[in-house]
Design a protein around this motif. Structure first.
Motif, mmCIF file in Angstrom:
data_model
loop_
_atom_site.group_PDB
_atom_site.id
_atom_site.type_symbol
_atom_site.label_atom_id
_atom_site.label_comp_id
_atom_site.label_asym_id
_atom_site.label_seq_id
_atom_site.Cartn_x
_atom_site.Cartn_y
_atom_site.Cartn_z
ATOM 1 N N PHE A 42 0.861 -1.180 0.000
ATOM 2 C CA PHE A 42 0.000 0.000 0.000
ATOM 3 C C PHE A 42 0.897 1.230 0.000
ATOM 4 N N PRO A 43 0.623 2.267 -0.751
ATOM 5 C CA PRO A 43 -0.414 2.349 -1.789
ATOM 6 C C PRO A 43 -0.020 1.575 -3.048
ATOM 7 N N ARG A 44 -1.049 1.308 -3.869
ATOM 8 C CA ARG A 44 -0.817 0.572 -5.119
ATOM 9 C C ARG A 44 -1.336 1.339 -6.320
ATOM 10 N N THR A 45 -2.004 2.478 -6.105
ATOM 11 C CA THR A 45 -2.459 3.332 -7.216
ATOM 12 C C THR A 45 -2.137 4.778 -6.827
ATOM 13 N N THR A 46 -2.099 5.645 -7.861
ATOM 14 C CA THR A 46 -1.826 7.061 -7.580
ATOM 15 C C THR A 46 -2.923 7.640 -6.691
ATOM 16 N N VAL A 88 -0.466 -6.250 -13.540
ATOM 17 C CA VAL A 88 -1.195 -5.211 -12.789
ATOM 18 C C VAL A 88 -0.180 -4.265 -12.131
ATOM 19 N N PHE A 89 0.898 -4.820 -11.608
ATOM 20 C CA PHE A 89 1.933 -3.971 -10.998
ATOM 21 C C PHE A 89 2.510 -3.023 -12.047
ATOM 22 N N GLN A 90 2.854 -3.567 -13.214
ATOM 23 C CA GLN A 90 3.443 -2.734 -14.283
ATOM 24 C C GLN A 90 2.495 -1.613 -14.685
ATOM 25 N N LYS A 91 1.199 -1.957 -14.810
ATOM 26 C CA LYS A 91 0.248 -0.982 -15.366
ATOM 27 C C LYS A 91 -0.273 -0.005 -14.323
ATOM 28 N N GLN A 92 -0.485 -0.459 -13.073
ATOM 29 C CA GLN A 92 -1.188 0.394 -12.108
ATOM 30 C C GLN A 92 -0.321 0.903 -10.965
ATOM 31 N N THR A 93 0.766 0.195 -10.651
ATOM 32 C CA THR A 93 1.528 0.573 -9.451
ATOM 33 C C THR A 93 2.858 1.250 -9.780
ATOM 34 N N ARG A 94 3.433 0.906 -10.931
ATOM 35 C CA ARG A 94 4.747 1.489 -11.266
ATOM 36 C C ARG A 94 4.733 3.012 -11.342
ATOM 37 N N THR A 95 3.558 3.583 -11.656
ATOM 38 C CA THR A 95 3.454 5.055 -11.771
ATOM 39 C C THR A 95 3.795 5.724 -10.428
ATOM 40 N N LEU A 96 3.689 4.963 -9.344
ATOM 41 C CA LEU A 96 3.998 5.536 -8.025
ATOM 42 C C LEU A 96 5.480 5.866 -7.881
ATOM 43 N N ILE A 97 6.298 5.197 -8.695
ATOM 44 C CA ILE A 97 7.742 5.450 -8.611
ATOM 45 C C ILE A 97 7.997 6.932 -8.926
ATOM 46 N N ASP A 98 7.378 7.411 -10.003
ATOM 47 C CA ASP A 98 7.534 8.826 -10.385
ATOM 48 C C ASP A 98 6.913 9.755 -9.352
ATOM 49 N N TYR A 108 6.589 9.380 -6.170
ATOM 50 C CA TYR A 108 7.415 9.557 -4.966
ATOM 51 C C TYR A 108 8.807 10.088 -5.299
ATOM 52 N N ARG A 109 9.276 9.839 -6.521
ATOM 53 C CA ARG A 109 10.572 10.427 -6.889
ATOM 54 C C ARG A 109 10.442 11.954 -6.867
ATOM 55 N N LYS A 110 9.323 12.445 -7.417
ATOM 56 C CA LYS A 110 9.100 13.907 -7.457
ATOM 57 C C LYS A 110 9.036 14.497 -6.058
ATOM 58 N N LYS A 111 8.571 13.732 -5.099
ATOM 59 C CA LYS A 111 8.498 14.224 -3.711
ATOM 60 C C LYS A 111 9.861 14.168 -3.017
ATOM 61 N N GLY A 112 10.830 13.483 -3.647
ATOM 62 C CA GLY A 112 12.189 13.415 -3.077
ATOM 63 C C GLY A 112 12.347 12.391 -1.956
ATOM 64 N N VAL A 113 11.430 11.413 -1.877
ATOM 65 C CA VAL A 113 11.520 10.427 -0.783
ATOM 66 C C VAL A 113 11.901 9.020 -1.258
ATOM 67 N N LEU A 114 12.084 8.857 -2.578
ATOM 68 C CA LEU A 114 12.312 7.516 -3.131
ATOM 69 C C LEU A 114 13.753 7.047 -2.917
ATOM 70 N N LYS A 115 13.897 5.824 -2.420
ATOM 71 C CA LYS A 115 15.219 5.211 -2.250
ATOM 72 C C LYS A 115 15.220 3.868 -2.963
ATOM 73 N N HIS A 116 16.080 3.692 -3.943
ATOM 74 C CA HIS A 116 16.206 2.400 -4.632
ATOM 75 C C HIS A 116 16.979 1.426 -3.760
ATOM 76 N N VAL A 117 16.474 0.199 -3.655
ATOM 77 C CA VAL A 117 17.173 -0.829 -2.885
ATOM 78 C C VAL A 117 17.239 -2.093 -3.744
ATOM 79 N N ASP A 118 18.416 -2.693 -3.841
ATOM 80 C CA ASP A 118 18.548 -3.961 -4.561
ATOM 81 C C ASP A 118 17.992 -5.061 -3.653
ATOM 82 N N ALA A 119 16.874 -5.669 -4.072
ATOM 83 C CA ALA A 119 16.251 -6.698 -3.229
ATOM 84 C C ALA A 119 16.412 -8.085 -3.838
ATOM 85 N N GLY A 120 17.354 -8.221 -4.782
ATOM 86 C CA GLY A 120 17.602 -9.524 -5.402
ATOM 87 C C GLY A 120 18.630 -10.339 -4.622
ATOM 88 N N LYS A 121 19.160 -9.736 -3.573
ATOM 89 C CA LYS A 121 20.209 -10.408 -2.788
ATOM 90 C C LYS A 121 19.611 -11.030 -1.518
#
Ligand code: ADP
Ligand code: AMP
Length: 220
Positions: free
Chosen positions: A87-91, A175-185, A187-200
């Motif tokens: 959560f959240p999953r939509t703009t 559904v993630f690609q179409k409806q949730t990925r837009t949240l990346i932008d 929150y990036r615009k708000k300056g709070v986004l932190k990328h974390v490598d979660a493949g490890k």
């Protein structure tokens, strides 16, 4: 009130990492997926509204989600620190969360974007097993229980979530690609986004996030 958000595709490890962060900090884990599954199991009205969407891997309507999230926050105290998972999953949910934060004099500290390659996501979802009693999450190969099919924590039986079936998994990733990925932008615009490598390994990702959350300056 303070909040962080774990943002990532189904299978990115949000719930798993949240457990580690919970153990090391005072953040309260709020998973809308867990809350909805509990409502379905208990036959509550919210569960009845949500069930058919969840079975198909579609998003539950924003109004239903905001009802459960605001009810949870109303139950808490003004000094609570929340860790939102799934959560959240939509703009629209993100915009409404902003309103809730303003109303409670709250602050969004960080949004952690858990990056994982798609083939790893599919493998993690296919092998996910969950304890029927306590909700602990395992993976048949990556994070196996000591005894197959039995929860290490409480001895309960492990099961496979119905929406972790192959066709529903592929729909949930879409559904993630179409409806949730837009949240990346958003929150990036708000300056709070932190990328974390979660493949490890989960311990490494958890430690990275916990280090960011333990900065004393955040406690204001
Ligand atoms: P999400 O909450 O993002 O949907 P989960 O935390 O339920 O994801 O994790 C999905 C699956 O991947 C589970 O089976 C879990 O045991 C496994 N998993 C989680 N984190 C890792 C990791 N760092 N490495 C390998 N497997 C992981
Ligand atoms: P999760 O446990 O996060 O994988 O969520 C399981 C399912 O619950 C999703 O596929 C959706 O159907 C529903 N769901 C959980 N959280 C949300 C949300 N914030 N918005 C809409 N649907 C949600």
């Amino acid at each position: 009130m303070q909040a962080i958000i774990l943002l990532g595709a189904p299978g990115a490890g949000k719930g798993t990492i949240a457990e580690g962060i919970k153990a090391a900090t005072d953040f309260i884990h709020v998973s809308t997926g867990d809350m909805l599954r509990a409502a379905v199991k208990a036959g509550r009205p919210v569960g009845l509204e949500a069930k058919s969407y969840m079975e198909k891997g579609e998003l539950v309507p924003d109004g239903v989600i905001m009802k459960i999230v605001t009810a949870r926050i109303e139950e808490g105290s003004p000094t609570d620190r929340y860790m939102f998972d799934g959560f959240p999953r939509t703009t629209e949910q993100a915009r409404l969360l902003d309103e809730v934060l303003v109303a409670h004099n709250g602050k969004l500290l960080y949004v952690f974007l858990l990056d994982v390659a798609r083939d790893i996501l599919v493998d993690r979802l296919a092998g996910r097993r969950v304890c029927k009693n306590c909700g602990a999450v395992y993976h048949i190969r990556n994070i196996p229980p000591k005894v197959a099919g039995v929860c290490d924590a409480c001895g309960g039986p492990l099961y496979q979530r119905a929406d972790d079936s192959e066709t529903t998994v592929l729909n949930r990733l879409d559904v993630f690609q179409k409806q949730t990925r837009t949240l990346i932008d958003y929150y990036r615009k708000k300056g709070v986004l932190k990328h974390v490598d979660a493949g490890k390994p989960k311990e490494e990702t958890q430690a990275e996030i916990v280090a960011m959350l333990q900065k004393p300056a955040l406690r204001k």
